[in-house]
Design an enzyme around this catalytic site. Structure first.
Site, short mmCIF file in Angstrom:
data_model
loop_
_atom_site.label_atom_id
_atom_site.label_comp_id
_atom_site.label_asym_id
_atom_site.label_seq_id
_atom_site.Cartn_x
_atom_site.Cartn_y
_atom_site.Cartn_z
N SER A 120 4.25 7.87 3.61
CA SER A 120 4.05 6.56 3.00
C SER A 120 5.32 5.72 3.14
O SER A 120 5.80 5.50 4.26
CB SER A 120 3.62 6.74 1.54
OG SER A 120 3.15 5.52 1.00
N ASP B 37 -7.79 6.59 4.69
CA ASP B 37 -6.66 6.06 3.91
C ASP B 37 -6.99 4.63 3.48
O ASP B 37 -7.13 3.74 4.32
CB ASP B 37 -5.39 6.08 4.76
CG ASP B 37 -4.13 5.83 3.94
OD1 ASP B 37 -4.21 5.12 2.91
OD2 ASP B 37 -3.06 6.34 4.33
N HIS C 52 -4.83 8.91 1.69
CA HIS C 52 -3.38 8.67 1.67
C HIS C 52 -2.69 9.92 1.15
O HIS C 52 -2.13 9.96 0.05
CB HIS C 52 -3.07 7.46 0.79
CG HIS C 52 -1.70 6.89 1.01
ND1 HIS C 52 -1.33 6.28 2.18
CD2 HIS C 52 -0.60 6.85 0.21
CE1 HIS C 52 -0.07 5.88 2.10
NE2 HIS C 52 0.39 6.22 0.91
#
Length: 284
Positions: A149, A204, A255
């Site tokens: 991320s 995601d 994610h």
């Protein structure tokens, strides 16, 4: 735990006690992912030479068994300072930089729509961390910088812009590429030669696959990174080094990370920073 420059870090020694290579993690969400990745990787004998260096503020207790699940860990606080996140109503959250909106655009945001100041400060902090790792005796071409991320974004930006050292490779998982509007003026002369592993889930919803793919395409079209991984032939005598972008998509992955993705990262690491035995074999 040791202190490298401005970033306190947790260091996980290589399983074979022969540190010749370092994997530097720049954090992720949730914060324990880097520890889980390090634990997963160090169980593979072909990755036993890697020393894991994870920026962190405090670890009250950390136990990494030689095999099996990570069963004991108490209070791990990553370095990433808590910032008021504009896109979340000003709520204080651990972050490398501010996020002005969670409706992340596919096209590069113009100047003023990203937290340039926070991003550049974090690049500087990671640069100092890398300098400390190199000063400890691990050369740049045996260092991989990676993250998840925001951590993946910082790995990309730091690795591509550091001027005086070419790292062995970069890993970005569920990541995006900030500062695209100015990145071409920031990158180092060797940026296009650095191999990159980019993993992204097609489910995601935070950093969509479309955004991840657009950022990866930017690296290819604007920075000149080859669109496919290039692996010099073993024993060819060419003296070449790996290069290119290895972009992998994972079905139904949000994610987060998965075992399949970590397996791919491990295989990539074996080719980017092979252990001493394989290096000796290639040189013979």
């Amino acid at each position: 735990m040791s202190d490298s420059g401005l970033l306190p870090v947790v260091e996980i020694r290589p399983a074979n006690d022969a540190p010749a290579t370092a994997a530097v993690g720049s954090g992720g969400t949730p914060d324990d992912y880097p520890f889980e990745i390090a634990h997963y990787m160090r169980q593979d004998p072909e990755l036993a030479h890697i020393k894991w260096i994870l920026p962190a503020a405090r670890v009250s207790f950390l136990f990494l068994p030689e095999s099996g699940p990570l069963t004991y860990r108490v209070h791990v606080d990553f370095y990433r300072p808590k910032r008021a996140i504009t896109g979340n109503g000003g709520l204080q959250m651990p972050a490398w930089f501010d996020i002005f909106t969670f409706k992340l655009p596919i096209t590069p945001p113009p100047a003023g729509e990203e937290d340039d100041k926070g991003i550049l400060e974090s690049i500087d902090a990671l640069e100092k961390l890398l300098d400390g790792v190199i000063a400890s005796g691990i050369p740049p071409d045996r260092i991989v910088l990676g993250g998840i991320s925001q951590g993946g974004a910082m790995a990309l930006l730091t690795g591509l812009t550091t001027k005086n050292k070419r790292l062995a490779g970069l890993v970005a998982l569920s990541a995006r590429l900030p500062l695209r509007y100015r990145l071409k003026s920031m990158v180092s002369p060797h940026a296009s030669t650095i191999p990159i592993f980019w993993g992204h889930g097609d489910a995601d919803r935070l950093v969509t696959l479309q955004l991840g793919r657009a950022c990866a395409d930017f690296l290819v079209k604007e920075i000149g990174i080859p669109p496919e991984p290039n692996w010099p032939s073993s024993g060819s005598g060419s003296g070449g080094t790996p290069s290119g972008l290895d972009f992998q998509t994972y079905q139904d992955l949000g994610h987060t990370i998965s075992d399949e993705e970590l397996l791919d990262v491990g295989q990539w690491l074996k080719r980017i920073v092979p252990g001493d035995a394989e290096m000796d074999s290639d040189a013979s």
